[in-house]
Structures are given as structure tokens and as C-alpha cells.
Design a protein around this motif. Structure first.
Motif, PDB file in Angstrom:
ATOM      1  N   ALA A   9      39.061 -21.969  68.249  1.00  0.00           N
ATOM      2  CA  ALA A   9      40.177 -21.342  68.206  1.00  0.00           C
ATOM      3  C   ALA A   9      39.867 -20.065  69.566  1.00  0.00           C
ATOM      4  O   ALA A   9      38.702 -19.898  69.641  1.00  0.00           O
ATOM      5  CB  ALA A   9      40.499 -20.658  66.993  1.00  0.00           C
ATOM      6  N   GLY A  10      40.855 -19.357  69.672  1.00  0.00           N
ATOM      7  CA  GLY A  10      40.794 -18.256  70.622  1.00  0.00           C
ATOM      8  C   GLY A  10      41.537 -18.703  72.056  1.00  0.00           C
ATOM      9  O   GLY A  10      41.537 -19.578  72.601  1.00  0.00           O
ATOM     10  N   ALA A  11      42.173 -17.765  72.825  1.00  0.00           N
ATOM     11  CA  ALA A  11      42.776 -17.866  73.987  1.00  0.00           C
ATOM     12  C   ALA A  11      42.041 -17.933  75.050  1.00  0.00           C
ATOM     13  O   ALA A  11      42.341 -18.831  76.050  1.00  0.00           O
ATOM     14  CB  ALA A  11      43.687 -16.748  74.195  1.00  0.00           C
ATOM     15  N   LYS A  12      40.651 -17.607  75.260  1.00  0.00           N
ATOM     16  CA  LYS A  12      39.779 -17.959  76.264  1.00  0.00           C
ATOM     17  C   LYS A  12      39.488 -19.356  76.372  1.00  0.00           C
ATOM     18  O   LYS A  12      39.353 -20.218  77.364  1.00  0.00           O
ATOM     19  CB  LYS A  12      38.682 -17.062  76.321  1.00  0.00           C
ATOM     20  CG  LYS A  12      39.004 -15.554  76.538  1.00  0.00           C
ATOM     21  CD  LYS A  12      37.649 -14.732  76.556  1.00  0.00           C
ATOM     22  CE  LYS A  12      37.992 -13.296  77.012  1.00  0.00           C
ATOM     23  NZ  LYS A  12      36.570 -12.548  77.027  1.00  0.00           N
TER      24      LYS A  12
ATOM     25  N   ARG B  47      44.697 -10.589  55.968  1.00  0.00           N
ATOM     26  CA  ARG B  47      45.322  -9.474  56.968  1.00  0.00           C
ATOM     27  C   ARG B  47      44.302  -8.973  58.149  1.00  0.00           C
ATOM     28  O   ARG B  47      44.488  -8.778  59.364  1.00  0.00           O
ATOM     29  CB  ARG B  47      45.207  -8.077  56.205  1.00  0.00           C
ATOM     30  CG  ARG B  47      46.350  -8.292  54.980  1.00  0.00           C
ATOM     31  CD  ARG B  47      46.338  -6.896  54.373  1.00  0.00           C
ATOM     32  NE  ARG B  47      47.405  -6.882  53.208  1.00  0.00           N
ATOM     33  CZ  ARG B  47      47.152  -7.136  52.042  1.00  0.00           C
ATOM     34  NH1 ARG B  47      45.878  -7.263  51.379  1.00  0.00           N
ATOM     35  NH2 ARG B  47      48.064  -7.300  50.776  1.00  0.00           N
ATOM     36  N   GLU B  48      42.962  -9.408  58.022  1.00  0.00           N
ATOM     37  CA  GLU B  48      41.753  -8.967  58.870  1.00  0.00           C
ATOM     38  C   GLU B  48      42.022 -10.037  59.880  1.00  0.00           C
ATOM     39  O   GLU B  48      41.955  -9.819  61.154  1.00  0.00           O
ATOM     40  CB  GLU B  48      40.382  -9.032  58.123  1.00  0.00           C
ATOM     41  CG  GLU B  48      39.214  -8.661  59.215  1.00  0.00           C
ATOM     42  CD  GLU B  48      37.764  -8.747  58.782  1.00  0.00           C
ATOM     43  OE1 GLU B  48      36.971  -8.810  59.448  1.00  0.00           O
ATOM     44  OE2 GLU B  48      37.788  -8.523  57.494  1.00  0.00           O
ATOM     45  N   ALA B  49      42.153 -11.266  59.765  1.00  0.00           N
ATOM     46  CA  ALA B  49      42.293 -12.271  60.494  1.00  0.00           C
ATOM     47  C   ALA B  49      43.274 -12.220  61.382  1.00  0.00           C
ATOM     48  O   ALA B  49      43.650 -12.352  62.494  1.00  0.00           O
ATOM     49  CB  ALA B  49      42.485 -13.669  59.825  1.00  0.00           C
ATOM     50  N   ARG B  50      44.565 -11.729  60.610  1.00  0.00           N
ATOM     51  CA  ARG B  50      45.995 -11.432  61.421  1.00  0.00           C
ATOM     52  C   ARG B  50      45.630 -10.362  62.337  1.00  0.00           C
ATOM     53  O   ARG B  50      46.249 -10.514  63.639  1.00  0.00           O
ATOM     54  CB  ARG B  50      46.988 -11.096  60.422  1.00  0.00           C
ATOM     55  CG  ARG B  50      48.309 -10.904  61.036  1.00  0.00           C
ATOM     56  CD  ARG B  50      49.148 -10.308  60.176  1.00  0.00           C
ATOM     57  NE  ARG B  50      48.706  -9.014  59.458  1.00  0.00           N
ATOM     58  CZ  ARG B  50      48.751  -8.445  58.583  1.00  0.00           C
ATOM     59  NH1 ARG B  50      49.728  -8.770  57.608  1.00  0.00           N
ATOM     60  NH2 ARG B  50      48.435  -7.169  58.007  1.00  0.00           N
ATOM     61  N   ASP B  51      45.244  -9.092  62.099  1.00  0.00           N
ATOM     62  CA  ASP B  51      45.024  -8.015  62.925  1.00  0.00           C
ATOM     63  C   ASP B  51      43.932  -8.483  64.157  1.00  0.00           C
ATOM     64  O   ASP B  51      44.177  -7.713  65.192  1.00  0.00           O
ATOM     65  CB  ASP B  51      44.354  -6.882  61.971  1.00  0.00           C
ATOM     66  CG  ASP B  51      45.431  -6.497  60.970  1.00  0.00           C
ATOM     67  OD1 ASP B  51      46.491  -6.748  61.104  1.00  0.00           O
ATOM     68  OD2 ASP B  51      45.198  -5.710  60.185  1.00  0.00           O
ATOM     69  N   ALA B  52      43.151  -9.295  64.102  1.00  0.00           N
ATOM     70  CA  ALA B  52      41.978  -9.686  65.034  1.00  0.00           C
ATOM     71  C   ALA B  52      42.469 -10.856  65.780  1.00  0.00           C
ATOM     72  O   ALA B  52      41.809 -11.102  66.707  1.00  0.00           O
ATOM     73  CB  ALA B  52      40.876 -10.049  64.262  1.00  0.00           C
ATOM     74  N   GLY B  53      43.919 -11.181  65.501  1.00  0.00           N
ATOM     75  CA  GLY B  53      44.563 -12.393  66.070  1.00  0.00           C
ATOM     76  C   GLY B  53      43.758 -13.820  66.159  1.00  0.00           C
ATOM     77  O   GLY B  53      44.073 -14.795  66.587  1.00  0.00           O
ATOM     78  N   TYR B  54      43.018 -13.731  64.802  1.00  0.00           N
ATOM     79  CA  TYR B  54      42.554 -15.311  64.645  1.00  0.00           C
ATOM     80  C   TYR B  54      43.633 -15.998  63.748  1.00  0.00           C
ATOM     81  O   TYR B  54      43.683 -17.111  63.779  1.00  0.00           O
ATOM     82  CB  TYR B  54      41.470 -15.204  63.710  1.00  0.00           C
ATOM     83  CG  TYR B  54      40.122 -14.721  64.314  1.00  0.00           C
ATOM     84  CD1 TYR B  54      39.665 -14.805  65.508  1.00  0.00           C
ATOM     85  CD2 TYR B  54      39.466 -13.743  63.571  1.00  0.00           C
ATOM     86  CE1 TYR B  54      38.841 -14.349  66.289  1.00  0.00           C
ATOM     87  CE2 TYR B  54      38.369 -13.151  64.122  1.00  0.00           C
ATOM     88  CZ  TYR B  54      38.189 -13.620  65.570  1.00  0.00           C
ATOM     89  OH  TYR B  54      36.769 -13.018  66.048  1.00  0.00           O
ATOM     90  N   ALA B  55      44.637 -15.324  63.253  1.00  0.00           N
ATOM     91  CA  ALA B  55      45.738 -16.032  62.559  1.00  0.00           C
ATOM     92  C   ALA B  55      47.161 -15.531  63.147  1.00  0.00           C
ATOM     93  O   ALA B  55      47.264 -14.510  63.974  1.00  0.00           O
ATOM     94  CB  ALA B  55      45.783 -15.566  61.123  1.00  0.00           C
ATOM     95  N   GLU B  56      48.271 -16.098  62.888  1.00  0.00           N
ATOM     96  CA  GLU B  56      49.436 -15.760  63.338  1.00  0.00           C
ATOM     97  C   GLU B  56      49.825 -14.522  62.799  1.00  0.00           C
ATOM     98  O   GLU B  56      49.324 -14.050  61.820  1.00  0.00           O
ATOM     99  CB  GLU B  56      50.268 -17.025  63.071  1.00  0.00           C
ATOM    100  CG  GLU B  56      50.340 -18.253  63.752  1.00  0.00           C
ATOM    101  CD  GLU B  56      50.262 -18.113  65.251  1.00  0.00           C
ATOM    102  OE1 GLU B  56      51.020 -17.285  65.888  1.00  0.00           O
ATOM    103  OE2 GLU B  56      49.571 -18.902  65.902  1.00  0.00           O
TER     104      GLU B  56
ATOM    105  N   GLY C  49      40.897 -23.309  63.401  1.00  0.00           N
ATOM    106  CA  GLY C  49      40.077 -22.200  63.525  1.00  0.00           C
ATOM    107  C   GLY C  49      40.115 -21.058  62.710  1.00  0.00           C
ATOM    108  O   GLY C  49      39.206 -20.323  62.199  1.00  0.00           O
ATOM    109  N   SER C  50      41.418 -20.705  62.571  1.00  0.00           N
ATOM    110  CA  SER C  50      41.882 -19.746  61.713  1.00  0.00           C
ATOM    111  C   SER C  50      41.682 -19.845  60.173  1.00  0.00           C
ATOM    112  O   SER C  50      40.757 -18.809  59.470  1.00  0.00           O
ATOM    113  CB  SER C  50      43.372 -19.384  61.446  1.00  0.00           C
ATOM    114  OG  SER C  50      43.950 -19.257  62.696  1.00  0.00           O
ATOM    115  N   LEU C  51      41.802 -20.935  59.447  1.00  0.00           N
ATOM    116  CA  LEU C  51      41.426 -21.247  58.211  1.00  0.00           C
ATOM    117  C   LEU C  51      39.839 -21.395  58.013  1.00  0.00           C
ATOM    118  O   LEU C  51      39.240 -21.211  56.900  1.00  0.00           O
ATOM    119  CB  LEU C  51      41.900 -22.533  57.853  1.00  0.00           C
ATOM    120  CG  LEU C  51      43.703 -22.361  57.403  1.00  0.00           C
ATOM    121  CD1 LEU C  51      44.179 -23.625  57.217  1.00  0.00           C
ATOM    122  CD2 LEU C  51      43.988 -21.445  56.247  1.00  0.00           C
ATOM    123  N   ALA C  52      39.280 -21.987  59.186  1.00  0.00           N
ATOM    124  CA  ALA C  52      37.652 -22.209  59.090  1.00  0.00           C
ATOM    125  C   ALA C  52      37.116 -20.755  58.983  1.00  0.00           C
ATOM    126  O   ALA C  52      36.268 -20.546  58.220  1.00  0.00           O
ATOM    127  CB  ALA C  52      37.329 -22.823  60.498  1.00  0.00           C
TER     128      ALA C  52
END
Length: 360
Positions: free
Chosen positions: A337-340, A199-208, A179-182
């Protein structure tokens, strides 16, 4: 090679124990509370644990998770969940960690009649011997719920297993499994540097927090192993060729220097994007195994008509080629992707186990 063997039916369910109090573990607690409030018949929650402490549920799961997080660092040689309140036959462990140590306990719990529900890919997606031990241990009556390990609960794994059980033969599976790379590649249009999106994906929780874990392709490799093994193909990690997106300079950087080195991604990604655009193609990070041609993970430029190109955001997409679906693949797509959605997949597996146990 000998195909992976299939497990026997399962035994009765009991209490729930949660391992992991991070983002996914917290989402499990929130989802559990919502379902109970709606009257969904979930098993009782006995305790939860992280690397610091095991905390019994005395009525407030929110208080229990806060207590586990604020506990002092554990000093024992065994993890808290191994030293504390023990599990009994019929209990259900939810593994919301990414711990190899916890994954190593999956066969042991199953042998003891304890069901395991997991988002941890290091069970079926780690060493082949461990994956086979997990399958063999289910012959003692416990069930293994791993739908959250690939596609965050999309019915991909279950479908593949049902096809195989029905006599179909899987020839190949290919998919956008991260989901992160998508998300990154669907957003990248060369109007801003790729490193900015990372950086945006990391800060939004989409990436590690260390985005190299996503960009390396290792997560996709583990998911591909899980899918291949479910199809009856006993691959080892070394059987899958991985083409990482991480340049050597970024790979060698210490953790505290990663952010500054992310710009090393920009030039090679821009070159790949421009070349794909000129050829009416779209960049996708794809994992594929083929029973005849091997397995690989890496960036591919796919024509716009390809079934894996149609997703958006964090969508996972997978195409299954089999005897039944030979001319046109069976395609599955949805949020990956996503915790929920991961928490929902974990508790769906818990509910399936509880229903089978009640019927048994």
C-alpha cells in the motif's frame, strides 16, 4: 468454463499520458521527475488529465498538475481526456484513477495500439467480459501493465502468469491483499478500540476517506478476481463470497454520520480478537480462491505458524499452491500500500513497455 485466453506480443511505445491527478497521480509525476533526473530513459510526458481538464506538458509537470486541479468543473458530456489532445498508436496511458468509465476505455485504447498501464482494478478486476476484452485487445499489438493493481507492484501477478505460461497449474492462491486491513489488524491488540485505529488509518491515508470501502472487502474481492483470472480461472464477482467487517448500522449510515458510527465495529472485532488470542492465532483479512473449493474473502483466525501471519504494517502476503508448489506454497511478501510504491509499479510497467518497444 473456458479459461481466459492469453494475449499476443506487443507494439512500439511513444508518449505518456496520465489520467488522474490525485494522490497516486501526483506520486507518478514526482517519481517520473526523479527517474528522468537520474537519466532513466522514460518516454516523454505529453499531457495529464483529471475530471476537470486535460493539460499539455509544456515543461513543468508540477505546473500542469496544479493547473488541472484548479480548473473549473468540466461541463461537457465527454470527459476532458476524450475531448482533448488525442492519443496515437504507441502512446502509453497511465490510469491512476479508480474510475469505471476510464476502465471501460482500456479495451478501446488497446485495440487502437495504445498501451495501458493501470492501478485501476476495474479493468481486469471488474466484469469478466471486460477483462476478456482487455486480453483479446492485446492481440492487436498493445501491452497492458497491471502490476500495480495487486500488491502495489509486488511481482505476484507477473509470477503467476509466468508459472502458467511455463505449464504449471495453479490450484489455489490465498493472501492478505489489503494494505489498509493488514495495517489495522497488525496494530490491533485490544488496548484501544478498533474504531480508533480505523480513524488513525483514515487520517494517515492508509484507508479511504470513507473507511467502509476498505472494511467491506470489495477491494480484496477485485484483487482476488485479478489473480484468479491470471491463473486461468474465469471467475465473476458473484463467485466470490465476501464477509464484510461492516455492521449493518454502519453500512446504512450516511457519509456524514460514518465517523460517529465507527464504534459499531468495536464489540464484534474485540470478540474475534479475544477468541483468536486464546487459541494462539492471529486475525488476518484473507482472500482465497481454490480451483476445487471456490473463492472467499473475509476475516480469519490463522495459527501463528501460518505463512500469511508473518507480515507487518501494510505488508501484503500471498501463498501460491500449484503443481510445482504442492507440498509447500510459494510465498511473496512486501509493502502492499502507499502512493509511492504504487507509482513505482506504474512506471516500472511503463519502462518494461518502452524497452520491449525499443527492442521491437
Amino acid at each position: 468454463m473456458t479459461p481466459i485466453r492469453t494475449p499476443a506480443p506487443a507494439a512500439h511505445g511513444g508518449r505518456i499520458a496520465l489520467l488522474g491527478t490525485g494522490v497516486v497521480g501526483s506520486a507518478v509525476v514526482a517519481r517520473y521527475r526523479q527517474l528522468v533526473d537520474k537519466g532513466v530513459p522514460l518516454p516523454p510526458f505529453a499531457w495529464l488529465s483529471n475530471s476537470r481538464a486535460q493539460v499539455s506538458n509544456t515543461g513543468s509537470l508540477d505546473e500542469a498538475i496544479a493547473q488541472a486541479r484548479s480548473a473549473p468543473r468540466h461541463q461537457g458530456t465527454m470527459p476532458p481526456w476524450a475531448e482533448g489532445e488525442s492519443l496515437a498508436r504507441g502512446d502509453i496511458v497511465i490510469d491512476a484513477t479508480a474510475s469505471d468509465t476510464v476502465a471501460g476505455w482500456h479495451p478501446e485504447w488497446l485495440h487502437r495500439g495504445i498501451h495501458v498501464v493501470t492501478a485501476n482494478k476495474l479493468g481486469n478486476g471488474g466484469d469478466l467480459a471486460r477483462a476478456q476484452a482487455i486480453v483479446d485487445a492485446q492481440r492487436d499489438g498493445a501491452r497492458y501493465g497491471d502490476s500495480a493493481t495487486v500488491g502495489a507492484g509486488l511481482p505476484l501477478l507477473r509470477l503467476i502468469r509466468e508459472l502458467v505460461a511455463g505449464g504449471d497449474r495453479i490450484h489455489a492462491v490465498e493472501g492478505v491483499l489489503s494494505g489498509s486491513l493488514a495495517w489495522l489488524l497488525s496494530r490491533y491488540d485490544d488496548t484501544r478500540p478498533f474504531s480508533d485505529l480505523v480513524r488513525e488509518a483514515r487520517d494517515a491515508g492508509y484507508a479511504e476517506p470513507d473507511p467502509r470501502q476498505d472494511l467491506s472487502g470489495e477491494d480484496v474481492r477485485r484483487k482476488l478476481l485479478i489473480l484468479a483470472r491470471a491463473s486461468g480461472l474465469p471467475l465473476e464477482a458473484r463467485d466470490i463470497t465476501v464477509s464484510s467487517l461492516v455492521p449493518q448500522a454502519l453500512q446504512d449510515a450516511p457519509v456524514d454520520a460514518v465517523d460517529a458510527q465507527l464504534t459499531a465495529l468495536d464489540k464484534p472485532l474485540r470478540e474475534r480478537f479475544v477468541n483468536a488470542y486464546r487459541n494462539d492465532a492471529r486475525l488476518c483479512f484473507v482472500g482465497r480462491f481454490d480451483a476445487e473449493r471456490g473463492a472467499s474473502v473475509g476475516l480469519r483466525a490463522l495459527p501463528l505458524s501460518h505463512p500469511l501471519v508473518s507480515g507487518h504494517g501494510t505488508d501484503n502476503r500471498a501463498a501460491i499452491f500449484s503443481d510445482r508448489y504442492s507440498d509447500q506454497p510459494l510465498v511473496i511478501q512486501g509493502p502492499g500500500a502507499g502512493a509511492k510504491v504504487t507509482a513505482a509499479a506504474l512506471l516500472d510497467d511503463v519502462l518494461r513497455i518502452a524497452r520491449v518497444s525499443a527492442a521491437g
